[in-house]
Design a protein around this motif. Structure first.
Motif, PDB file in Angstrom:
ATOM      1  N   LEU A   1      40.255  47.026  31.667  1.00 30.77           N
ATOM      2  CA  LEU A   1      41.064  46.105  30.869  1.00 30.77           C
ATOM      3  C   LEU A   1      40.272  44.893  30.395  1.00 30.77           C
ATOM      4  CD1 LEU A   1      44.374  46.195  32.955  1.00 30.77           C
ATOM      5  CD2 LEU A   1      43.690  47.656  31.043  1.00 30.77           C
ATOM      6  N   ILE A   2      39.222  44.530  31.148  1.00 36.75           N
ATOM      7  CA  ILE A   2      38.400  43.370  30.784  1.00 36.75           C
ATOM      8  C   ILE A   2      36.925  43.683  30.990  1.00 36.75           C
ATOM      9  CG2 ILE A   2      40.188  41.655  31.328  1.00 36.75           C
ATOM     10  CD1 ILE A   2      38.632  41.096  33.965  1.00 36.75           C
ATOM     11  N   HIS A   3      36.088  42.821  30.409  1.00 31.61           N
ATOM     12  CA  HIS A   3      34.654  42.790  30.683  1.00 31.61           C
ATOM     13  C   HIS A   3      34.393  41.465  31.384  1.00 31.61           C
ATOM     14  CE1 HIS A   3      33.935  46.188  28.056  1.00 31.61           C
ATOM     15  NE2 HIS A   3      34.520  45.558  27.050  1.00 31.61           N
ATOM     16  N   VAL A   4      33.524  41.482  32.381  1.00 26.57           N
ATOM     17  CA  VAL A   4      33.161  40.254  33.083  1.00 26.57           C
ATOM     18  C   VAL A   4      31.649  40.101  32.996  1.00 26.57           C
ATOM     19  CG1 VAL A   4      33.188  39.022  35.290  1.00 26.57           C
ATOM     20  CG2 VAL A   4      35.108  40.499  34.672  1.00 26.57           C
ATOM     21  N   ALA A   5      31.202  38.928  32.553  1.00 21.84           N
ATOM     22  CA  ALA A   5      29.772  38.652  32.444  1.00 21.84           C
ATOM     23  C   ALA A   5      29.208  38.341  33.821  1.00 21.84           C
ATOM     24  CB  ALA A   5      29.533  37.483  31.493  1.00 21.84           C
ATOM     25  N   ARG A   6      28.097  38.962  34.161  1.00 23.05           N
ATOM     26  CA  ARG A   6      27.437  38.690  35.438  1.00 23.05           C
ATOM     27  C   ARG A   6      26.678  37.382  35.371  1.00 23.05           C
ATOM     28  NH1 ARG A   6      26.016  42.479  39.733  1.00 23.05           N
ATOM     29  NH2 ARG A   6      27.884  43.702  39.751  1.00 23.05           N
ATOM     30  N   GLY A   7      26.548  36.757  36.501  1.00 23.77           N
ATOM     31  CA  GLY A   7      25.738  35.547  36.594  1.00 23.77           C
ATOM     32  C   GLY A   7      26.434  34.331  36.017  1.00 23.77           C
TER      33      GLY A   7
ATOM     34  N   LEU B   1      39.988  39.927  39.040  1.00 27.46           N
ATOM     35  CA  LEU B   1      39.104  40.221  37.908  1.00 27.46           C
ATOM     36  C   LEU B   1      38.365  41.536  38.136  1.00 27.46           C
ATOM     37  CD1 LEU B   1      37.644  36.652  37.240  1.00 27.46           C
ATOM     38  CD2 LEU B   1      39.117  37.962  35.681  1.00 27.46           C
ATOM     39  N   SER B   2      37.916  41.753  39.352  1.00 27.93           N
ATOM     40  CA  SER B   2      37.217  42.994  39.689  1.00 27.93           C
ATOM     41  C   SER B   2      38.126  44.211  39.493  1.00 27.93           C
ATOM     42  CB  SER B   2      36.720  42.924  41.137  1.00 27.93           C
ATOM     43  OG  SER B   2      36.157  44.143  41.532  1.00 27.93           O
ATOM     44  N   GLN B   3      39.369  44.085  39.918  1.00 25.53           N
ATOM     45  CA  GLN B   3      40.320  45.193  39.758  1.00 25.53           C
ATOM     46  C   GLN B   3      40.615  45.456  38.278  1.00 25.53           C
ATOM     47  OE1 GLN B   3      43.271  43.301  42.326  1.00 25.53           O
ATOM     48  NE2 GLN B   3      43.149  45.054  43.727  1.00 25.53           N
ATOM     49  N   LEU B   4      40.785  44.384  37.509  1.00 21.40           N
ATOM     50  CA  LEU B   4      41.073  44.530  36.078  1.00 21.40           C
ATOM     51  C   LEU B   4      39.868  45.121  35.344  1.00 21.40           C
ATOM     52  CD1 LEU B   4      42.935  41.144  35.556  1.00 21.40           C
ATOM     53  CD2 LEU B   4      43.968  43.425  35.610  1.00 21.40           C
ATOM     54  N   LYS B   5      38.681  44.740  35.779  1.00 23.03           N
ATOM     55  CA  LYS B   5      37.460  45.297  35.196  1.00 23.03           C
ATOM     56  C   LYS B   5      37.347  46.787  35.519  1.00 23.03           C
ATOM     57  CE  LYS B   5      32.435  44.984  35.312  1.00 23.03           C
ATOM     58  NZ  LYS B   5      31.277  44.354  35.932  1.00 23.03           N
TER      59      LYS B   5
ATOM     60  N   TYR C   1      49.900  46.556  36.392  1.00 23.06           N
ATOM     61  CA  TYR C   1      50.474  46.850  37.705  1.00 23.06           C
ATOM     62  C   TYR C   1      49.623  47.890  38.439  1.00 23.06           C
ATOM     63  CZ  TYR C   1      53.854  48.678  41.084  1.00 23.06           C
ATOM     64  OH  TYR C   1      54.471  49.108  42.228  1.00 23.06           O
ATOM     65  N   GLN C   2      49.284  48.965  37.733  1.00 23.84           N
ATOM     66  CA  GLN C   2      48.502  50.025  38.366  1.00 23.84           C
ATOM     67  C   GLN C   2      47.082  49.562  38.699  1.00 23.84           C
ATOM     68  OE1 GLN C   2      49.126  53.130  35.431  1.00 23.84           O
ATOM     69  NE2 GLN C   2      50.747  54.044  36.676  1.00 23.84           N
ATOM     70  N   ALA C   3      46.569  48.609  37.946  1.00 22.99           N
ATOM     71  CA  ALA C   3      45.222  48.103  38.202  1.00 22.99           C
ATOM     72  C   ALA C   3      45.149  47.249  39.462  1.00 22.99           C
ATOM     73  CB  ALA C   3      44.731  47.291  37.000  1.00 22.99           C
ATOM     74  N   VAL C   4      46.187  46.472  39.737  1.00 17.88           N
ATOM     75  CA  VAL C   4      46.084  45.477  40.808  1.00 17.88           C
ATOM     76  C   VAL C   4      46.931  45.751  42.044  1.00 17.88           C
ATOM     77  CG1 VAL C   4      45.420  43.640  39.214  1.00 17.88           C
ATOM     78  CG2 VAL C   4      47.835  43.934  39.804  1.00 17.88           C
TER      79      VAL C   4
END
Length: 149
Positions: free
Chosen positions: A54-60, A46-50, A79-82
């Protein structure tokens, strides 16, 4: 040798977010259960995709959502993201010190370097042609077939 599973995990993660994100909070635990890996691996993915946008991740509270339209994301983007291709950006690692005194060791780079680069470029070109939207639609179809059976 096998290419790592980071790419297929990253794709699985994005398909889950795309299909489930509108109706539920998609968390690393939920994704890990589907993928069949430890949630720590999912959080790294998820961190790599963020980081790749490519994505948003909500904190907390957690939860992930798409940052781009599915059609705007290609398999190559995932592929390039991860994947960790290192400083060279090369898919194929090459042993570093073939013996220059050996005729084969002295020649192997000249024989393989160009071929391996062509193979990588062909793979990347094909990945660029396939959108995440296509993968999501095919996944929906497979899911529908599975429920009919």
């Amino acid at each position: 040798m096998q290419i790592s599973s980071r790419f297929t995990i990253g794709t699985h993660v994005l398909v889950m977010i795309a299909l489930k994100g509108d109706c539920t909070k998609v968390t690393s635990d939920m994704i890990a259960e589907s993928v069949g890996v430890n949630p720590v691996i999912i959080r790294k993915t998820l961190s790599q995709l963020k980081k790749a946008g490519l994505i948003h991740v909500a904190r907390g509270t957690g939860g992930a959502e798409m940052a781009k339209d599915l059609e705007a994301i290609s398999l190559l983007d995932i592929y390039q993201a991860v994947e960790c291709l290192g400083k060279t950006g090369q898919l194929f690692g090459f042993h570093e010190h073939p013996n220059p005194a050996c005729p084969i060791g002295n020649s192997i780079h000249g024989v393989l370097d160009g071929k391996l680069e062509e193979i990588q470029l062909a793979m990347e070109k094909e990945m660029a042609r396939t959108s995440l939207k296509e993968v999501v639609e095919q996944t929906k179809q497979q899911m529908e077939l599975a429920t009919v059976s």
